[in-house]
Design a protein around this motif. Structure first.
Motif, PDB file in Angstrom:
ATOM      1  N   LEU A 104       0.830  -1.200   0.000  1.00 18.09           N
ATOM      2  CA  LEU A 104       0.000   0.000   0.000  1.00 18.09           C
ATOM      3  C   LEU A 104       0.867   1.255   0.000  1.00 18.09           C
ATOM      4  N   ILE A 105       1.895   1.280   0.844  1.00 18.46           N
ATOM      5  CA  ILE A 105       2.787   2.442   0.910  1.00 18.46           C
ATOM      6  C   ILE A 105       3.511   2.649  -0.419  1.00 18.46           C
ATOM      7  N   ILE A 106       4.045   1.572  -0.984  1.00 13.60           N
ATOM      8  CA  ILE A 106       4.731   1.684  -2.279  1.00 13.60           C
ATOM      9  C   ILE A 106       3.762   2.174  -3.358  1.00 13.60           C
ATOM     10  N   GLY A 107       2.551   1.652  -3.355  1.00 12.26           N
ATOM     11  CA  GLY A 107       1.550   2.090  -4.327  1.00 12.26           C
ATOM     12  C   GLY A 107       1.225   3.562  -4.190  1.00 12.26           C
ATOM     13  N   LEU A 108       1.051   4.028  -2.962  1.00 17.42           N
ATOM     14  CA  LEU A 108       0.755   5.446  -2.738  1.00 17.42           C
ATOM     15  C   LEU A 108       1.911   6.335  -3.176  1.00 17.42           C
TER      16      LEU A 108
END
Length: 125
Positions: A104-108
């Protein structure tokens, strides 16, 4: 057929240098109901031939800075040893949640980069 499709897309992502595990691990957990620790093991073992092939192609195309490889690989090996020992002590549920948060963090971050800096030349360093 499911494993063929998962492997194919993991290979594409891995070949582009983004880590096939970002596709392989969640797909094995979600679609094949495989335990996260087993999925991680499958990812590590299957990445060896994919990585070797991709590496030869990237070296051939002069897309590898070999002077960076030694320090990154050395500390990567140390991190892999530590991570492997840590994974044996953590439950599969904790690993599943941690990997989900990581994705999720990488995607954001990637979405933010795409919105704020659509062209590489305009991004602040």
């Amino acid at each position: 057929m499911l494993f063929v499709t998962i492997g194919f897309f993991a290979g594409i992502i891995g070949g582009m240098g983004m880590g096939g595990g970002t596709i392989l691990i969640p797909a094995l957990i979600l679609f094949a109901s495989i335990d996260p620790k087993i999925a991680q093991s499958i990812n590590l073992l299957s990445s060896i031939p994919m990585t070797i092939i991709a590496l030869f192609i990237h070296i051939k195309n002069k897309k590898v800075v070999l002077s960076l490889v030694l320090p990154i690989a050395s500390f990567g090996i140390l991190g892999a040893i530590c991570g492997s020992f840590l994974a044996t002590y953590l439950s599969s549920q904790i690993l599943k949640k941690a990997f989900g948060v990581f994705l999720l963090i990488i995607g954001l971050i990637e979405v933010k980069k795409g919105i704020c800096c659509p062209k590489k030349n305009t991004c602040p360093k």
